[in-house]
Design a protein around this motif. Sequence first.
Motif, short mmCIF file in Angstrom:
data_model
loop_
_atom_site.label_atom_id
_atom_site.label_comp_id
_atom_site.label_asym_id
_atom_site.label_seq_id
_atom_site.Cartn_x
_atom_site.Cartn_y
_atom_site.Cartn_z
N GLN A 109 0.87 -1.18 0.00
CA GLN A 109 0.00 0.00 0.00
C GLN A 109 0.90 1.23 0.00
N GLU A 115 -5.54 4.08 8.95
CA GLU A 115 -5.83 2.70 9.33
C GLU A 115 -4.68 1.77 8.95
N HIS A 116 -4.08 2.00 7.78
CA HIS A 116 -2.89 1.22 7.41
C HIS A 116 -1.77 1.45 8.43
N PHE A 201 -0.65 -5.84 2.41
CA PHE A 201 -2.00 -5.83 2.94
C PHE A 201 -2.87 -6.74 2.09
N ALA A 204 -9.64 -7.26 2.60
CA ALA A 204 -10.35 -7.15 3.87
C ALA A 204 -11.26 -8.35 4.08
N VAL A 212 -9.11 -2.87 6.51
CA VAL A 212 -7.69 -3.10 6.23
C VAL A 212 -7.23 -4.35 6.98
#
Length: 330
Positions: A109, A115-116, A201, A204, A212
Motif C-alpha cells: 500500500q 488505518e494502514h 495488505f 479485507a 484493512v
Amino acid sequence: MAVFTAVTEHELAQWMRHYDLGDVVDFRGIASGIENSNFFLTTTRGEYVLTIFEKLTSAQLPFYLDLMRHLASHRVPVPDPIPRDDGALFGMLHGKPTAIVTKLEGAAQLAPTTEHCAEVGHMLARMHLAGRDFPHHQPNLRSLPWWQETVPSVLPFLSEAERELLSSELAHQHAFFGSSDYAALPEGPCHCDLFRDNVLFAHADPATGHEVRLGGFFDFYFAGCDKWLFDVAVTVNDWCSDLATGHLDAARVEALLRAYQTVRPFTQEERRHWSDMLRAGAYRFWVSRLYDFHMPRAAEMLKPHDPTHFERILRERLNGSALPGVPTCN
C-alpha cells in the motif's frame, strides 16, 4: 531486490532437487530493491520467493533466516524459510548463499491511510516483543559505525551545504549514541527497513468488519539488534511522510504510535529522544542512498533511489518544533 545473478532453467531445476516443493511452474525476477537477486517462484506446491544473497555471507545469513523462523513461530506474519532436504535453511547457487521463503498474501500500500499506519504500528510492537527471547545477536550493520565508515567516501560528490549537513548530523548522532539515555533505550531484534514496499495488505475480511488487513512484513535482510525506537522512527519516516515534501502527517503519526503503544508503551527516555531518533532514521537512509547513487553496482533492473528524498526528510526533522509529539496512551 534487483537481479544481479541470472539463473537458467537448468540451474534452477538442479538446485530445486534439494527441496520437496514439487515441480517449477513459473520463475521470474523481481525488479524492486537494490541489494539481492530475488525471484518469484511458483511450484506445484505453492508460491515462494527465492533470494540469492549478493553481499551477505554464509556466516551472516543464519541470523536473518533464524529470526524469520522465530517470528513466524510466534505468529508474526513474515516469510518463513523453507528447509532443504538436509534441514539447512539455505544452500549455495552460483557460489552465493540462496534461500527460499514462503510468499506472503497481499500487495503493498503505497498511499497509506491512518488505518494502514495503525495496523503497521500494532504489528511492529508485536514483532519487537516476539523477538525478546530470540537467542542470537547481530548488530544493525547500517548503524553508526557504518555511517562513520561510509560518509567520507560520499563527501567528494556533494555540495558544500550537503557536506556540512552530513558532517554535523554525524557529530550529533555520535554524541547521542554515546549518551546514558541512549544506553537505557530498550532494544532487541528490529526490521530496520520497514518501508511501505516491505509490508503487504491482504483483502479485507467482511466478517471482522475491518477495511484493512495486514498480510505481513518481509525483506528482513537489513534486520539487526538495535533500539526499538530506531525501528519505529524508520517506519514513521516512511509511512507518515508526504513523499514530495518530507513533512510528517500528524494524523498518520498519531495512528501508528498510538497503535504501537497499545502493545508496548514507550519509556520516558524514548519519549525524550523521539526527535533524535527520527533524525537517526533519516540519516541512515540518506547515507545509504548517497552511497548507492554515487557508487552503483551493475545489475539487471537496478534502479537506485533518489538520495535527496531523505535529505529533505532530515532537514524537516531538524525542525523539531514542527514534529508531532509522541501520544500518551490512556
